[in-house]
Enzyme design. Structure first.
Site, PDB file in Angstrom:
ATOM      1  N   THR A  67      51.200  51.249  15.182  1.00  0.00           N
ATOM      2  CA  THR A  67      51.284  49.803  14.983  1.00  0.00           C
ATOM      3  C   THR A  67      52.549  49.255  15.633  1.00  0.00           C
ATOM      4  O   THR A  67      52.507  48.275  16.388  1.00  0.00           O
ATOM      5  CB  THR A  67      51.258  49.478  13.474  1.00  0.00           C
ATOM      6  N   LYS A  96      71.307  47.086   1.139  1.00  0.00           N
ATOM      7  CA  LYS A  96      72.391  46.493   0.320  1.00  0.00           C
ATOM      8  C   LYS A  96      71.828  45.511  -0.699  1.00  0.00           C
ATOM      9  O   LYS A  96      72.570  44.789  -1.349  1.00  0.00           O
ATOM     10  CB  LYS A  96      73.373  45.754   1.232  1.00  0.00           C
ATOM     11  N   ARG A 116      56.110  45.576   8.435  1.00  0.00           N
ATOM     12  CA  ARG A 116      55.418  46.586   7.622  1.00  0.00           C
ATOM     13  C   ARG A 116      56.298  46.842   6.402  1.00  0.00           C
ATOM     14  O   ARG A 116      57.501  47.067   6.540  1.00  0.00           O
ATOM     15  CB  ARG A 116      55.195  47.890   8.386  1.00  0.00           C
ATOM     16  N   HIS A 144      45.888  45.742   6.110  1.00  0.00           N
ATOM     17  CA  HIS A 144      46.364  46.047   7.465  1.00  0.00           C
ATOM     18  C   HIS A 144      45.429  45.283   8.419  1.00  0.00           C
ATOM     19  O   HIS A 144      44.596  45.875   9.108  1.00  0.00           O
ATOM     20  CB  HIS A 144      46.308  47.552   7.693  1.00  0.00           C
TER      21      HIS A 144
END
Ligand code: CP
Length: 323
Positions: A67, A96, A116, A144
């Site tokens: 992909t 973070k 993704r 997807h």
């Protein structure tokens, strides 16, 4: 050809690609036609400058070969540029504590953002705050949609039509996002029937079955791949999605995964039971469900299917950015 194809694109209305459910039959026809023009472009000329000056951002919080690479190649082949991060969970400021919403707000200088993510619905959350188009490149066990579009393109190239075809989907249908998206797209074609082949505990979710019922798509469910082999025109194999088997504390549940690992293996003995004109598809990566011996069978289409991802993603980028 690309110019002609683009003239038909006045109907394009999609801003973000998040779910297969967004697509109308007209949208699908348009994407398939535009992808075919892109395939000819790549084969005859190799590239175009239609997206020159545009930049695509890719943020992949989960691993990918096809992909990410096909999106990056698609942008490059259309003259655009790519900036991105793989392993964004670790290499972006997500490590973070930054939210996906803040990340896409910051990336507003991109012309399109491909995401993704490991959480279902993450791309949709991103789209709600994004100033630029978002493409869902897989959201956990959710969807997807661009994979489903390239799957559709592969079937169209093979058979010309979808009507009357039997598509068998095999494997971990509970966690397999490609199956969820493809099943939704197939509801636009009359006479299509689907055979879902999975272990009982990994059956396709009820929301998909409900949609199929509402749209009058015939489907059956079975645990035995042998039930599908003689009738399927398309045998769509998928792997057991190891990364989705988790304990309540989030750690990998190897024991549960091992119960299903290797449950469906399409050996040569099984391929012999398929129709001569059927095709074998797989979104890839494969683990053990299609042995390499099967690759020489004339019905194997999975590598060609992966290549079709380039043309379909070129078409989608052109439609999203140039419209
Ligand atoms: N089919 C697919 O999504 O492959 P990748 O995970 O390699 O992108």
């Amino acid at each position: 050809l690309l110019q002609n194809s683009r003239q038909n694109n006045t109907a394009w209305h999609i801003r973000h690609i998040l779910s297969a459910r967004q697509f109308t039959r007209e949208d699908l026809d348009l994407v398939l036609e535009h992808a075919a023009a892109m395939e000819i472009l790549v084969k005859e000329k190799g590239w175009s400058n239609t997206l020159a000056g545009k930049v695509m951002a890719t943020i992949f919080y989960e691993p990918s070969t096809r992909t990410r690479m096909s999106f990056e190649f698609a942008m490059s082949k259309l003259g655009g540029k790519v900036c991105g991060t793989e392993n964004a969970k670790e290499f972006s400021s997500a490590s973070k504590g930054e939210t996906i919403e803040d990340t896409v707000r910051v990336l507003s200088y991109a012309d399109v953002i491909v995401i993704r993510h490991y959480e279902q619905g993450a791309a949709e959350r991103a789209a709600k705050v994004s100033a630029v188009p978002i493409i869902n490149a897989g959201d956990g066990p959710g969807e997807h949609p661009t994979q489903a579009l390239l799957d559709l393109y592969t079937i169209k190239k093979e058979f010309g039509v979808f009507d009357g075809k039997t598509i068998a989907m095999v494997g971990d249908l509970l966690n397999g996002r490609t199956v969820r998206s493809l099943a939704q797209l197939l509801t636009h074609f009359s006479g299509v029937s689907i055979i879902f082949v999975s272990p009982k505990k990994l059956r396709v979710c009820d929301d998909i079955k409900q949609l199929l019922k509402e749209r009058g798509v015939a489907f059956t469910e079975t645990e035995r791949i042998e039930d599908a082999l003689p009738t399927a025109d398309v045998l769509y194999m998928t792997r057991i999605q190891k990364e989705r088997f988790k304990n309540p504390d989030g750690t990998a549940n190897e024991e549960e995964y091992n119960k299903y690992k290797g449950v469906y293996v399409l050996g040569l003995d099984k391929i012999k039971q398929m129709k001569d004109k059927a095709i074998i598809m797989h979104p890839l990566p494969r683990v053990d469900e299609i042995p390499v011996e099967a690759d020489a069978d004339p019905r194997a289409r999975y590598f060609e299917q992966a290549k079709n991802g380039l043309y379909v993603r070129m078409a989608l980028l052109d439609l999203l950015i140039n419209k």
